[in-house]
Design a protein around this motif. Structure first.
Motif, PDB file in Angstrom:
ATOM      1  N   PHE A  40       0.803  -1.224   0.000  1.00 24.56           N
ATOM      2  CA  PHE A  40       0.000   0.000   0.000  1.00 24.56           C
ATOM      3  C   PHE A  40       0.833   1.270   0.000  1.00 24.56           C
ATOM      4  CE2 PHE A  40      -2.310   3.338   2.315  1.00 24.56           C
ATOM      5  CZ  PHE A  40      -3.333   3.539   1.422  1.00 24.56           C
ATOM      6  N   TRP A  41       1.632   1.494   1.034  1.00 25.27           N
ATOM      7  CA  TRP A  41       2.344   2.772   1.174  1.00 25.27           C
ATOM      8  C   TRP A  41       3.329   3.059   0.047  1.00 25.27           C
ATOM      9  CZ3 TRP A  41       0.111   6.376   3.530  1.00 25.27           C
ATOM     10  CH2 TRP A  41      -0.669   6.132   4.656  1.00 25.27           C
ATOM     11  N   PRO A  42       4.160   2.108  -0.357  1.00 27.44           N
ATOM     12  CA  PRO A  42       5.062   2.426  -1.480  1.00 27.44           C
ATOM     13  C   PRO A  42       4.308   2.832  -2.744  1.00 27.44           C
ATOM     14  CG  PRO A  42       5.820   0.472  -0.357  1.00 27.44           C
ATOM     15  CD  PRO A  42       4.461   0.804   0.220  1.00 27.44           C
ATOM     16  N   ARG A  43       3.193   2.169  -3.035  1.00 30.40           N
ATOM     17  CA  ARG A  43       2.416   2.527  -4.233  1.00 30.40           C
ATOM     18  C   ARG A  43       1.764   3.890  -4.078  1.00 30.40           C
ATOM     19  NH1 ARG A  43      -1.088  -2.343  -6.411  1.00 30.40           N
ATOM     20  NH2 ARG A  43      -1.293  -0.904  -8.134  1.00 30.40           N
ATOM     21  N   LEU A  44       1.428   4.262  -2.870  1.00 28.70           N
ATOM     22  CA  LEU A  44       0.818   5.559  -2.625  1.00 28.70           C
ATOM     23  C   LEU A  44       1.847   6.682  -2.736  1.00 28.70           C
ATOM     24  CD1 LEU A  44      -1.766   7.074  -1.724  1.00 28.70           C
ATOM     25  CD2 LEU A  44      -0.962   6.792   0.625  1.00 28.70           C
ATOM     26  N   LEU A  45       3.046   6.421  -2.268  1.00 28.26           N
ATOM     27  CA  LEU A  45       4.070   7.459  -2.186  1.00 28.26           C
ATOM     28  C   LEU A  45       4.983   7.538  -3.405  1.00 28.26           C
ATOM     29  CD1 LEU A  45       4.998   6.933   1.559  1.00 28.26           C
ATOM     30  CD2 LEU A  45       3.494   8.685   0.595  1.00 28.26           C
ATOM     31  N   ILE A  46       5.120   6.444  -4.126  1.00 29.39           N
ATOM     32  CA  ILE A  46       5.983   6.413  -5.316  1.00 29.39           C
ATOM     33  C   ILE A  46       5.070   6.178  -6.522  1.00 29.39           C
ATOM     34  CG2 ILE A  46       7.951   5.325  -6.437  1.00 29.39           C
ATOM     35  CD1 ILE A  46       8.796   4.344  -3.607  1.00 29.39           C
ATOM     36  N   VAL A  47       4.789   7.236  -7.240  1.00 30.47           N
ATOM     37  CA  VAL A  47       3.775   7.209  -8.290  1.00 30.47           C
ATOM     38  C   VAL A  47       4.060   6.163  -9.365  1.00 30.47           C
ATOM     39  CG1 VAL A  47       2.652   8.576 -10.073  1.00 30.47           C
ATOM     40  CG2 VAL A  47       3.231   9.622  -7.888  1.00 30.47           C
ATOM     41  N   ASP A  48       5.280   6.035  -9.804  1.00 30.19           N
ATOM     42  CA  ASP A  48       5.583   5.134 -10.915  1.00 30.19           C
ATOM     43  C   ASP A  48       6.071   3.750 -10.477  1.00 30.19           C
ATOM     44  OD1 ASP A  48       7.968   6.054  -9.930  1.00 30.19           O
ATOM     45  OD2 ASP A  48       8.883   6.419 -11.873  1.00 30.19           O
ATOM     46  N   LEU A  49       5.905   3.411  -9.220  1.00 34.45           N
ATOM     47  CA  LEU A  49       6.306   2.094  -8.728  1.00 34.45           C
ATOM     48  C   LEU A  49       5.400   1.021  -9.325  1.00 34.45           C
ATOM     49  CD1 LEU A  49       8.042   0.392  -6.750  1.00 34.45           C
ATOM     50  CD2 LEU A  49       6.197   0.702  -5.098  1.00 34.45           C
ATOM     51  N   GLN A  50       5.991  -0.003  -9.858  1.00 31.29           N
ATOM     52  CA  GLN A  50       5.242  -1.114 -10.426  1.00 31.29           C
ATOM     53  C   GLN A  50       5.341  -2.309  -9.483  1.00 31.29           C
ATOM     54  OE1 GLN A  50       3.433  -0.891 -13.302  1.00 31.29           O
ATOM     55  NE2 GLN A  50       4.000   1.265 -13.191  1.00 31.29           N
ATOM     56  N   VAL A  51       4.214  -2.798  -9.030  1.00 27.84           N
ATOM     57  CA  VAL A  51       4.156  -3.988  -8.191  1.00 27.84           C
ATOM     58  C   VAL A  51       3.414  -5.052  -8.981  1.00 27.84           C
ATOM     59  CG1 VAL A  51       3.362  -4.943  -6.006  1.00 27.84           C
ATOM     60  CG2 VAL A  51       4.114  -2.563  -6.108  1.00 27.84           C
ATOM     61  N   THR A  52       4.050  -6.190  -9.158  1.00 25.41           N
ATOM     62  CA  THR A  52       3.446  -7.251  -9.962  1.00 25.41           C
ATOM     63  C   THR A  52       2.403  -8.013  -9.142  1.00 25.41           C
ATOM     64  OG1 THR A  52       5.043  -8.944  -9.317  1.00 25.41           O
ATOM     65  CG2 THR A  52       5.622  -7.547 -11.222  1.00 25.41           C
ATOM     66  N   PRO A  53       1.475  -8.644  -9.817  1.00 22.89           N
ATOM     67  CA  PRO A  53       0.504  -9.472  -9.097  1.00 22.89           C
ATOM     68  C   PRO A  53       1.176 -10.580  -8.276  1.00 22.89           C
ATOM     69  CG  PRO A  53      -0.244  -9.090 -11.336  1.00 22.89           C
ATOM     70  CD  PRO A  53       1.168  -8.556 -11.244  1.00 22.89           C
ATOM     71  N   GLU A  54       2.285 -11.082  -8.766  1.00 30.27           N
ATOM     72  CA  GLU A  54       3.015 -12.117  -8.037  1.00 30.27           C
ATOM     73  C   GLU A  54       3.570 -11.563  -6.722  1.00 30.27           C
ATOM     74  OE1 GLU A  54       3.599 -11.422 -11.324  1.00 30.27           O
ATOM     75  OE2 GLU A  54       2.584 -13.171 -12.155  1.00 30.27           O
ATOM     76  N   GLN A  55       4.070 -10.333  -6.746  1.00 28.68           N
ATOM     77  CA  GLN A  55       4.579  -9.711  -5.528  1.00 28.68           C
ATOM     78  C   GLN A  55       3.450  -9.485  -4.529  1.00 28.68           C
ATOM     79  OE1 GLN A  55       6.373  -6.418  -7.655  1.00 28.68           O
ATOM     80  NE2 GLN A  55       8.395  -6.979  -6.853  1.00 28.68           N
TER      81      GLN A  55
END
Length: 42
Positions: free
Chosen positions: A7-22
């Motif tokens: 949650f927080w990294p995606r909220l704070l880092i706009v272009d962060l890509q988190v894969t469904p596997e992660q």
């Protein structure tokens, strides 16, 4: 656990890509930890 990694990294880092596997790995680890700590004794 989920907030710290997904949650927080995606909220704070706009272009962060988190894969469904992660996301699935984080979720699985959180559930495993919760069940290990809070299941009723056998």
């Amino acid at each position: 656990m989920i907030n710290d990694v997904v949650f927080w990294p995606r909220l704070l880092i706009v272009d962060l890509q988190v894969t469904p596997e992660q996301v699935q790995t984080v979720f699985d680890q959180a559930v495993t930890t919760f069940v290990a700590r809070y299941r009723s004794p056998s």
